[in-house]
Scaffold this motif. Structure first.
Motif, PDB file in Angstrom:
ATOM      1  N   LEU A  42       0.841  -1.204   0.000  1.00 54.08           N
ATOM      2  CA  LEU A  42       0.000   0.000   0.000  1.00 54.08           C
ATOM      3  C   LEU A  42       0.876   1.255   0.000  1.00 54.08           C
ATOM      4  O   LEU A  42       0.635   2.192  -0.766  1.00 54.08           O
ATOM      5  N   LEU A  43       1.912   1.251   0.847  1.00 55.06           N
ATOM      6  CA  LEU A  43       2.807   2.413   0.930  1.00 55.06           C
ATOM      7  C   LEU A  43       3.598   2.588  -0.369  1.00 55.06           C
ATOM      8  O   LEU A  43       3.813   3.715  -0.825  1.00 55.06           O
ATOM      9  N   ARG A  68      22.067   8.073  -7.353  1.00 51.66           N
ATOM     10  CA  ARG A  68      21.692   6.691  -7.696  1.00 51.66           C
ATOM     11  C   ARG A  68      21.294   5.870  -6.473  1.00 51.66           C
ATOM     12  O   ARG A  68      21.888   6.011  -5.410  1.00 51.66           O
ATOM     13  N   GLY A  69      20.290   5.022  -6.663  1.00 51.99           N
ATOM     14  CA  GLY A  69      19.906   4.145  -5.572  1.00 51.99           C
ATOM     15  C   GLY A  69      18.651   4.614  -4.872  1.00 51.99           C
ATOM     16  O   GLY A  69      18.035   5.612  -5.241  1.00 51.99           O
ATOM     17  N   SER A  70      18.273   3.854  -3.843  1.00 49.92           N
ATOM     18  CA  SER A  70      17.010   4.111  -3.159  1.00 49.92           C
ATOM     19  C   SER A  70      17.220   4.195  -1.656  1.00 49.92           C
ATOM     20  O   SER A  70      18.211   3.707  -1.113  1.00 49.92           O
ATOM     21  N   ASP A 114       9.848  -0.113   5.041  1.00 44.28           N
ATOM     22  CA  ASP A 114       9.869  -1.241   4.103  1.00 44.28           C
ATOM     23  C   ASP A 114       9.542  -0.848   2.667  1.00 44.28           C
ATOM     24  O   ASP A 114       9.218  -1.695   1.835  1.00 44.28           O
ATOM     25  N   VAL A 115       9.561   0.458   2.385  1.00 46.28           N
ATOM     26  CA  VAL A 115       9.272   0.899   1.018  1.00 46.28           C
ATOM     27  C   VAL A 115      10.559   1.401   0.389  1.00 46.28           C
ATOM     28  O   VAL A 115      11.265   2.214   0.980  1.00 46.28           O
ATOM     29  N   ASN A 116      10.844   0.922  -0.809  1.00 42.38           N
ATOM     30  CA  ASN A 116      12.008   1.388  -1.557  1.00 42.38           C
ATOM     31  C   ASN A 116      11.657   2.669  -2.301  1.00 42.38           C
ATOM     32  O   ASN A 116      10.770   2.666  -3.154  1.00 42.38           O
ATOM     33  N   ILE A 117      12.352   3.750  -1.962  1.00 46.16           N
ATOM     34  CA  ILE A 117      12.031   5.028  -2.596  1.00 46.16           C
ATOM     35  C   ILE A 117      13.272   5.532  -3.337  1.00 46.16           C
ATOM     36  O   ILE A 117      14.291   5.817  -2.697  1.00 46.16           O
ATOM     37  N   PRO A 118      13.182   5.635  -4.680  1.00 45.18           N
ATOM     38  CA  PRO A 118      14.333   6.173  -5.424  1.00 45.18           C
ATOM     39  C   PRO A 118      14.659   7.585  -4.933  1.00 45.18           C
ATOM     40  O   PRO A 118      13.765   8.429  -4.808  1.00 45.18           O
TER      41      PRO A 118
END
Lengths: 295, 233
Positions: free
Chosen positions: A4-5, A124-126, A131-135
């Motif tokens: 959801l996030l 570069r990277g997140s 638990d959410v991967n954010i660029p």
């Protein structure tokens, strides 16, 4: 919960791109009333300035910071030399800005050819949050959006320049006779709009592939956001961006991207069609027994 | 040697497209004077004020303000020189409050002081500060327009029918305000209401078909019946 996030950030990220591309148009079209078809090319110029600076100095950040200055300077020159006679002439301004957009696009192609270019993403990277991967670069765009919206709000509603700018937009003749140099206020507003477009181009460059057509699709989206939210309304622009970005992000879950984009366009057109009725009904609720002012 | 008038208009022509609306109009305005411009509808009174303010270009002739030739100047430069305009119908900035209107017209450093003067002159505006100007009544808009002119610290005010279409009680307030304004500036007043013109005017120019046909002392022009004859009253 994590899904959801993740989806929520996707919506926010897409909406922030829509809003970012439309902020400059809020000035040139929303406030000044110029049907500015060259807006996409100011995004293009900003993106290529970022590319050129990065190629020369190796620094994308320097490129992104110089992109708005270059685009604002170009906007100021164009406004002073040509566009300033086209306020209150919508059809003529449409034709002239279309011509300028072609010249700018061809100019970029002449210098850099049509070969796709890439601007290096320095972040570069997140990040991982909840638990959410954010660029990182996309998060930066969201943050810059918030800062820009706040800054524009403060500039237009809390400063003397903003007050005078609003006066010029709403009654230029009266503003002029009250000591405001309307011509230069308009020029500054256009330069700010062009600069914001340049900044948007610079910020979007590291997450896009650059070619001379870069500004065209962004232009359509920017106009949709401004029109859907209500021309000249900053809160409306934010709502318009969230609606367009949100609906596109959601639709992309269920249907192919191209189909989702078509459906979003249809929804936007319907939204523009329905909007006047909603405003009318809201007005009636706010003033159920509106009376005419009497002497 | 007589001092140069605050405002001197020398034989100006003004046109709308190919139609010449003013022909060789000349007038002078001295210190602390109210000069009335009188004429029937379509005589060119409003056009004259718009040309003086720089809203309309002057095709021929010269406009001098405080001794300087301002003929080709834009409105904002004339405003900075001390010229202010109360337009006919008292147009406003839609969506802006009364306080915003006063803020636009006044210098930042003098804002508090000038606001106080306005509130003394038109107390009703102090209750309307946060209200959008377009929601004011016609009379209140006229007061706001005059107040805007006042807070810009003018040397010359151009007023286009400030009492047109307002209730008698407000006409009295505006007339009283004009009498106090003339202590701090000079006024060119376009006025159809002969009683108001007579109450505040020192001299008058009568316009007919874009040209000055009579000029002189306001009282003398009135008592000799010239004004009533020219206005067809």
């Amino acid at each position: 919960m994590s899904d959801l996030l993740t989806n929520a950030f996707s919506v926010l990220s897409l909406a922030s791109v829509f809003i970012l591309t439309a902020l400059g148009l809020h000035f040139t079209f929303g406030l000044l009333g110029l049907v500015n078809l060259a807006h996409g090319e100011f995004l293009l110029v900003g993106a290529y300035i970022a590319y050129a600076i990065q190629q020369t100095t190796g620094s994308t950040v320097a490129g992104v910071m110089l992109a708005p200055l270059g685009a604002a300077a170009l906007g100021l020159v164009m406004e002073r030399s040509l566009l300033r006679i086209f306020y209150d002439r919508p059809l003529d301004s449409l034709l002239v800005t279309f011509g300028l957009s072609v010249i700018m696009r061809q100019g970029v192609q002449l210098i850099y050819s049509a070969v796709p270019r890439q601007v290096r993403d320095p972040l570069r990277g997140s990040l991982t949050l909840l638990d959410v991967n954010i660029p990182k670069w996309r998060l930066l765009i969201v943050v810059v959006d918030v800062l820009l919206i706040t800054g524009i709000f403060v500039l237009l509603s809390r400063t003397t320049f903003g007050l005078r700018a609003r006066a010029c937009v709403r009654n230029p003749e009266l503003a002029e006779t009250m000591g405001i140099d309307v011509s230069w206020v308009r020029a500054f507003l256009f330069a700010i709009g062009s600069g914001l477009a340049g900044l948007a181009g610079g910020l979007l460059a590291p997450i896009s592939t650059l070619d001379p057509q870069f500004g065209l699709l962004l232009l359509v989206n920017a106009f949709l956001v401004v029109i859907l939210g209500g021309v000249g309304s900053l809160p409306g622009l934010v709502i318009g961006g969230l609606m367009l970005g949100g609906s596109l992000a959601l639709l992309q879950f269920f249907i192919p991207t191209v189909l989702a984009q078509i459906l979003v366009l249809v929804l936007a057109v319907l939204g523009v069609r329905v909007r006047p009725f909603l405003i009318e009904r809201r007005g009636e609720r706010a003033h159920p027994t509106s009376s005419t002012a009497v002497t | 040697m007589t001092p140069e008038p605050l405002l001197a208009v020398k034989s100006i022509d003004v046109s709308y497209g190919r139609t010449k609306v003013l022909r060789g109009v000349s007038l002078e305005l001295g210190a602390n004077e109210v000069v009335c411009i009188i004429g029937r509808n379509g005589a060119g009174k409003t056009t004259l004020l718009r040309a003086l303010m720089g809203v309309l270009p002057v095709r021929k002739g010269e406009v001098r303000l405080l001794g300087r030739d301002v003929t080709g100047w834009k409105g904002h430069r004339r405003a900075h020189m001390g010229l202010s305009w109360v337009p006919q119908g008292s147009s406003v900035f839609p969506g802006l409050s009364v306080e915003d209107h006063l803020g636009i017209a006044s210098r930042v450093s003098e804002r508090a002081e000038t606001h106080q003067e306005v509130m003394t002159l038109f107390p009703v505006l102090s209750q309307r500060l946060s209200q959008e100007a377009q929601t004011l009544s016609g009379g209140e808009r006229k007061m706001l327009a005059i107040a805007q002119g006042l807070v810009s610290r003018p040397k010359v005010m151009l007023m286009d029918e400030p009492t047109e279409g307002v209730a008698p009680v407000i006409v009295a307030q505006i007339r009283s305000a004009l009498s106090r304004l003339v202590e701090v500036c000079s006024i060119v007043l376009v006025e159809q209401n002969v009683d108001t013109a007579l109450a505040v005017g020192t001299r008058a120019y009568v316009l007919e078909r874009g040209a000055v046909v009579e000029k002189g002392d306001m009282r003398e022009l009135h008592d000799s019946g010239i004004i009533r004859k020219r206005l067809g009253l």
